[in-house]
Enzyme design. Structure first.
Site, PDB file in Angstrom:
ATOM      1  N   ALA A  80      -5.649  -2.416  12.960  1.00 36.81           N
ATOM      2  CA  ALA A  80      -4.778  -3.088  11.995  1.00 36.81           C
ATOM      3  C   ALA A  80      -3.767  -3.992  12.697  1.00 36.81           C
ATOM      4  O   ALA A  80      -2.628  -4.133  12.268  1.00 36.81           O
ATOM      5  CB  ALA A  80      -4.049  -2.047  11.147  1.00 36.81           C
ATOM      6  N   ARG A 101      -5.286 -16.233   7.234  1.00 29.63           N
ATOM      7  CA  ARG A 101      -5.767 -16.875   6.006  1.00 29.63           C
ATOM      8  C   ARG A 101      -5.143 -16.312   4.732  1.00 29.63           C
ATOM      9  O   ARG A 101      -5.358 -16.833   3.641  1.00 29.63           O
ATOM     10  CB  ARG A 101      -7.303 -16.790   5.951  1.00 29.63           C
ATOM     11  CG  ARG A 101      -7.941 -17.780   6.927  1.00 29.63           C
ATOM     12  CD  ARG A 101      -9.421 -17.859   6.728  1.00 29.63           C
ATOM     13  NE  ARG A 101     -10.097 -16.676   7.214  1.00 29.63           N
ATOM     14  CZ  ARG A 101     -11.260 -16.234   6.733  1.00 29.63           C
ATOM     15  NH1 ARG A 101     -11.853 -16.869   5.743  1.00 29.63           N
ATOM     16  NH2 ARG A 101     -11.821 -15.153   7.227  1.00 29.63           N
ATOM     17  N   GLY A 141      -9.120  -8.995  20.732  1.00 29.53           N
ATOM     18  CA  GLY A 141     -10.437  -8.623  20.224  1.00 29.53           C
ATOM     19  C   GLY A 141     -10.529  -7.159  19.817  1.00 29.53           C
ATOM     20  O   GLY A 141      -9.694  -6.338  20.195  1.00 29.53           O
ATOM     21  N   GLY A 163      -8.615  -1.836   9.171  1.00 29.30           N
ATOM     22  CA  GLY A 163      -7.577  -1.647   8.154  1.00 29.30           C
ATOM     23  C   GLY A 163      -7.707  -2.581   6.963  1.00 29.30           C
ATOM     24  O   GLY A 163      -7.122  -2.348   5.910  1.00 29.30           O
ATOM     25  N   ASN A 196      15.514  15.904 -31.176  1.00 28.79           N
ATOM     26  CA  ASN A 196      15.117  14.612 -31.714  1.00 28.79           C
ATOM     27  C   ASN A 196      16.126  13.548 -31.275  1.00 28.79           C
ATOM     28  O   ASN A 196      17.329  13.713 -31.483  1.00 28.79           O
ATOM     29  CB  ASN A 196      15.064  14.696 -33.247  1.00 28.79           C
ATOM     30  CG  ASN A 196      14.495  13.422 -33.835  1.00 28.79           C
ATOM     31  OD1 ASN A 196      13.299  13.293 -34.027  1.00 28.79           O
ATOM     32  ND2 ASN A 196      15.368  12.461 -34.105  1.00 28.79           N
TER      33      ASN A 196
END
Ligand code: UD1
Ligand code: CA
Length: 449
Positions: free
Chosen positions: A9, A15, A80, A104, A357
């Site tokens: 992760a 992008r 990498g 991830g 109530n």
């Protein structure tokens, strides 16, 4: 055999065009990373290591928030997938067993799929899939059932690019082998990166075995763009709706109901159209959620009825047979059995005793601008419409507040409290008032000309 999980992760996710690290973008109210952790948790790993890089602190915090036992490895430079795994391996010193590497940003791999990978007999096992469009995925080189290598799209020949079987990124091997193979990787390829995928060819070169386990492509959906994120949300919601219905829940219009990753709903509950679940909601059986409700961090017990148009916020706890009606907001409040809150009400930081109530338009004034305060309402009480309960305040069992009251002081059990200006009646005065007003209006119109 014991298993360990490595979740990569560290990538930035360029992008996504986002300031948030990619794996922290959410699907079903949970970060992508948490989905990956959940699918990995299905194989009951002894150890889980998350490799962080971009936004490391935030990513580590999200991982730990989900599982405090998780270990964090840091990859300061993204060189990498092989390099990323190399950063995690020192955390597994002394560990013997199967290691499985997940990404991830690939949230939907089913635990059954990972279990099949763990069970596969080969030295290296890769999860493959056949997408409709193989695009830029790495290609799997398979002959007669054996995997010979993985070639990245950038490095592939035209013939190799024509292969339809793709690499999901998930790879499993024994810890000792993983250490040795990852230790031998180099970065001589089109990207100048250490490819984890190269361990397959390296294993074959040593005479070891490698194979592919396949899964449907909806499992390997990776998120790289916001459009992918939306597609992932669609996949997640479709799966969750199916699961919830299979558990015996009626969804009148399933495609309009949105769940969170951790939503739990009991049998025979009915959920109407356009209901949205945020994280942390549990609904027991035989409850009814009417259309257009928004629920988050709350618990709804058996037989309760909620909505339409109700909002339950974190800490709302509804006991059995509670009724919460339209335009009611409840936050951090416990409603005991049989309480009725029919309309247009805000209950925050409160406890309401059984069978009480709450009249329309009631508001707990819980915030003084600086601090929050609690409202305690007893059982069998009757809160008249449009009561303002200025907290901290207590209304006793069986007590009644008059409509329109502003209650600033505690009301004892069985008492009636009226806190509003006394009504004044002036007989026959209304026509005179209207005459006076009409005369005034005429005077102003004349003046305006
Ligand atoms: C990778 C695979 C490819 C596969 C594809 C599936 C390699 C070399 N290639 O390609 O065969 O088809 O996934 O989606 O493995 N990461 C790090 N540190 C790094 C690099 C990556 O933690 O230095 C993490 C990323 O955050 C991401 C995952 O590893 O979660 C995959 O990295 P990415 O760069 O997206 O790999 P792909 O090029 O998509
Ligand atoms: Ca990717």
């Amino acid at each position: 055999m014991p298993t360990a999980l490595i979740i990569l992760a560290a990538g930035q996710g360029t992008r996504m065009n986002s300031d948030l690290p990619k794996v922290l973008h959410k699907v079903g109210s949970a970060p992508l990373l948490v989905h990956a952790m959940l699918s990995g948790a299905g194989i009951e790993p002894e150890r889980t290591i998350v490799v962080t890089g971009h936004g490391a602190e935030a990513v580590a915090a999200a991982a730990r928030a989900h599982d405090e036992a998780v270990e964090i490895a840091h990859q300061s430079e993204q060189r990498g997938t092989g390099h990323a795994v190399a950063q995690a391996l020192p955390h597994l010193d002394g560990f013997e067993g199967r290691v499985i590497v997940l990404f991830g940003d690939t949230p939907f791999i089913r635990p059954e799929t990972l279990a099949a990978m763990i069970a596969a007999p080969s030295d290296v096992v890769v999860l493959g899939f056949e997408p409709e469009d193989p695009g830029r995925y790495g290609r799997l080189i398979v002959h007669t059932g054996h995997l010979y290598g993985i070639v990245e799209y950038k490095d592939a020949t035209e013939d190799q690019r024509a292969i339809r079987l793709c690499n999901s990124g998930v790879i499993a091997a024994d810890a000792a082998l993983m250490r040795r193979l990852v230790g031998g990787l180099d970065d001589r390829n089109a990207s100048g990166e250490f490819y984890l995928t190269d361990i397959v060819a390296a294993a074959r070169a040593e005479g070891l075995t490698a194979e592919v386990v396949t899964c449907p492509s909806d499992e390997t959906l990776g998120v790289n763009t916001r459009a992918d994120l939306a597609a992932a949300e669609r996949v997640f919601q479709a799966r969750k709706r199916e699961e919830i219905m299979a558990d015996g829940v009626t969804l009148t219009a399933p495609e309009t109901v949105f769940f969170a990753y951790d939503t739990v709903v009991g049998r025979e509950t009915v959920i109407g159209p356009n209901v949205v679940f945020g994280p942390g909601v549990t609904v027991e059986s035989e409850a009814e959620i009417l259309p257009f409700c928004h629920l988050e961090g709350c618990h709804i017990s058996r037989g309760a009825r909620v909505g339409p148009f109700a909002r339950l916020r974190p800490g709302a706890e509804l006991a059995e047979d509670v009724h919460v009606g339209n335009f009611v907001e409840i936050k951090n409040a416990i409603l005991d059995e049989g309480v009725k809150v029919g309309h247009l009400t805000y209950l925050g930081d409160a406890h309401v005793g059984e069978k009480t109530n709450i009249g329309a338009g009631t508001i707990t004034c819980n915030y003084d601008g600086v601090m929050k305060h609690r409202t305690e309402i007893g059982r069998n009480a009757f809160i008249g419409s449009d009561t303002m309960l200025v907290a901290p305040v207590r209304v006793g069992d069986g007590a009644l507040t008059g409509s329109g009251s502003v209650i600033t002081e505690d009301v004892p059990d069985d008492a009636i409290a009226i806190g509003r200006a006394k009504q004044v009646v002036k007989a026959g005065l209304s026509p005179k008032l209207f005459e006076k007003l009409k005369a005034e209006k005429a005077r102003r119109q004349k003046e305006a000309k």
